[in-house]
Design a protein around this motif. Structure first.
Motif, PDB file in Angstrom:
ATOM      1  N   LEU A 135       1.715   9.145  -5.062  1.00  0.00           N
ATOM      2  CA  LEU A 135       1.548   8.140  -6.179  1.00  0.00           C
ATOM      3  C   LEU A 135       2.998   8.141  -6.870  1.00  0.00           C
ATOM      4  O   LEU A 135       2.972   7.721  -8.155  1.00  0.00           O
ATOM      5  CB  LEU A 135       0.730   8.619  -7.288  1.00  0.00           C
ATOM      6  CG  LEU A 135      -0.762   8.442  -6.961  1.00  0.00           C
ATOM      7  CD1 LEU A 135      -1.812   9.135  -7.856  1.00  0.00           C
ATOM      8  CD2 LEU A 135      -0.964   6.861  -7.012  1.00  0.00           C
ATOM      9  N   ILE A 193       0.963   1.840  -3.911  1.00  0.00           N
ATOM     10  CA  ILE A 193      -0.490   1.917  -4.260  1.00  0.00           C
ATOM     11  C   ILE A 193      -1.140   2.913  -3.316  1.00  0.00           C
ATOM     12  O   ILE A 193      -2.275   2.421  -2.471  1.00  0.00           O
ATOM     13  CB  ILE A 193      -1.404   0.634  -4.675  1.00  0.00           C
ATOM     14  CG1 ILE A 193      -0.530  -0.294  -5.652  1.00  0.00           C
ATOM     15  CG2 ILE A 193      -2.408   1.082  -5.209  1.00  0.00           C
ATOM     16  CD1 ILE A 193      -0.902  -1.394  -6.036  1.00  0.00           C
ATOM     17  N   ASP A 194      -0.631   3.775  -3.162  1.00  0.00           N
ATOM     18  CA  ASP A 194      -1.287   5.093  -2.022  1.00  0.00           C
ATOM     19  C   ASP A 194      -1.526   6.176  -3.042  1.00  0.00           C
ATOM     20  O   ASP A 194      -0.773   6.944  -3.574  1.00  0.00           O
ATOM     21  CB  ASP A 194      -0.171   5.558  -1.139  1.00  0.00           C
ATOM     22  CG  ASP A 194      -0.757   6.587  -0.010  1.00  0.00           C
ATOM     23  OD1 ASP A 194      -1.681   6.892  -0.143  1.00  0.00           O
ATOM     24  OD2 ASP A 194       0.366   7.000   0.706  1.00  0.00           O
ATOM     25  N   TRP A 195      -2.917   6.403  -2.986  1.00  0.00           N
ATOM     26  CA  TRP A 195      -3.526   7.654  -3.674  1.00  0.00           C
ATOM     27  C   TRP A 195      -3.121   8.802  -3.317  1.00  0.00           C
ATOM     28  O   TRP A 195      -3.241   9.945  -3.798  1.00  0.00           O
ATOM     29  CB  TRP A 195      -5.077   7.361  -3.734  1.00  0.00           C
ATOM     30  CG  TRP A 195      -5.457   6.161  -4.516  1.00  0.00           C
ATOM     31  CD1 TRP A 195      -6.050   5.046  -3.873  1.00  0.00           C
ATOM     32  CD2 TRP A 195      -5.150   6.057  -5.954  1.00  0.00           C
ATOM     33  NE1 TRP A 195      -6.110   4.072  -4.779  1.00  0.00           N
ATOM     34  CE2 TRP A 195      -5.772   4.683  -6.169  1.00  0.00           C
ATOM     35  CE3 TRP A 195      -4.699   6.457  -6.967  1.00  0.00           C
ATOM     36  CZ2 TRP A 195      -5.609   3.850  -7.325  1.00  0.00           C
ATOM     37  CZ3 TRP A 195      -4.465   5.965  -8.220  1.00  0.00           C
ATOM     38  CH2 TRP A 195      -5.156   4.485  -8.259  1.00  0.00           C
ATOM     39  N   ASN A 196      -2.460   9.120  -2.165  1.00  0.00           N
ATOM     40  CA  ASN A 196      -1.989  10.303  -1.563  1.00  0.00           C
ATOM     41  C   ASN A 196      -0.481  10.513  -1.895  1.00  0.00           C
ATOM     42  O   ASN A 196      -0.114  11.470  -1.544  1.00  0.00           O
ATOM     43  CB  ASN A 196      -2.144  10.299  -0.084  1.00  0.00           C
ATOM     44  CG  ASN A 196      -3.328  10.122   0.458  1.00  0.00           C
ATOM     45  OD1 ASN A 196      -4.573  10.914  -0.134  1.00  0.00           O
ATOM     46  ND2 ASN A 196      -3.895   9.578   1.355  1.00  0.00           N
ATOM     47  N   TRP A 247       0.797  -1.267   0.102  1.00  0.00           N
ATOM     48  CA  TRP A 247       0.151  -0.038  -0.034  1.00  0.00           C
ATOM     49  C   TRP A 247       0.952   1.302  -0.260  1.00  0.00           C
ATOM     50  O   TRP A 247       0.397   2.110  -0.322  1.00  0.00           O
ATOM     51  CB  TRP A 247      -1.297   0.140   1.173  1.00  0.00           C
ATOM     52  CG  TRP A 247      -2.226  -0.957   0.761  1.00  0.00           C
ATOM     53  CD1 TRP A 247      -2.295  -2.390   1.720  1.00  0.00           C
ATOM     54  CD2 TRP A 247      -2.975  -1.063  -0.122  1.00  0.00           C
ATOM     55  NE1 TRP A 247      -2.986  -3.097   0.994  1.00  0.00           N
ATOM     56  CE2 TRP A 247      -3.775  -2.410  -0.153  1.00  0.00           C
ATOM     57  CE3 TRP A 247      -3.344  -0.077  -1.276  1.00  0.00           C
ATOM     58  CZ2 TRP A 247      -4.631  -2.703  -0.973  1.00  0.00           C
ATOM     59  CZ3 TRP A 247      -4.528  -0.614  -2.078  1.00  0.00           C
ATOM     60  CH2 TRP A 247      -4.896  -1.698  -1.906  1.00  0.00           C
TER      61      TRP A 247
END
Length: 192
Positions: free
Chosen positions: A22, A17-20, A14
């Motif tokens: 990228l 693959i962390d949307w905060n 994660w």
């Protein structure tokens, strides 16, 4: 031990693959974009080199505690993404020559080190002294799994766009690399 393995593998997965944040995602996308499933072996090798570099920075900082400016690391991370995105704009033969050059694996490791240094302070707070080795290994495993997932996701999306939607390969590459280049410039400006 299994709890530690799962916790740090999950954390590594994660982290990528962390949307905060990228940055890993963008870097891997630009690395994969010019290629197809036929070259997946080469891509997996490069992704592993990136993971090795990332892990080396965590190991080095955990055991030696060298000091570095987090300001410059935070600037260098989007610069590595921008450079990787710019490489996509080169012609296929120029891009292949660059990526098949003997120095490219070293560049990939170096970029992994830079990205790892951006996470090192936070990661040090999460590691227990009695589980350093398994924690570092598990975290690297999680990073690798996430990056391999991104590799195959990008390869599939490229195949879908090119075969099903019949878009031009160069148009697709330029579009995605252009978006990532803009995102990296935005990150640089936010961090200056």
């Amino acid at each position: 031990m299994m709890e530690t393995l799962w916790f740090y593998s999950d954390l590594g997965f994660w982290h990528v693959i962390d949307w905060n944040g990228l940055d890993h995602f963008y870097f891997i996308v630009t690395l994969v974009l010019p290629f197809s499933f036929k070259e997946s072996g080469k891509l997996l090798w490069w992704v592993t080199l990136f993971t090795i570099g990332h892990t080396l920075s965590l190991i080095g900082n955990f055991y030696t505690e060298f000091s570095f400016s987090s300001y410059w690391i935070e600037i260098l991370i989007p610069i590595t993404i921008a450079l990787s995105a710019v490489a996509v704009f080169f012609s296929k033969s120029e891009n292949s020559a660059f990526r098949n050059n003997k120095i490219f694996p070293l560049i990939t490791i170096f970029f992994g080190i830079i990205h790892g240094l951006g996470f090192v302070r936070y990661f040090k707070m999460l590691i227990f002294d009695d589980a350093v080795t398994i924690s570092l290994f598990s975290f690297a495993l999680g990073i690798e799994l996430a990056q391999v997932t991104i590799v195959f996701f990008v390869l599939f999306m490229s195949w879908l766009v090119l075969k099903i939607l019949k878009n031009s390969k160069r148009s697709w590459e330029f579009f995605v690399a252009g978006l990532i280049l803009l995102a990296s410039f935005k990150m640089i400006l936010e961090r200056i």
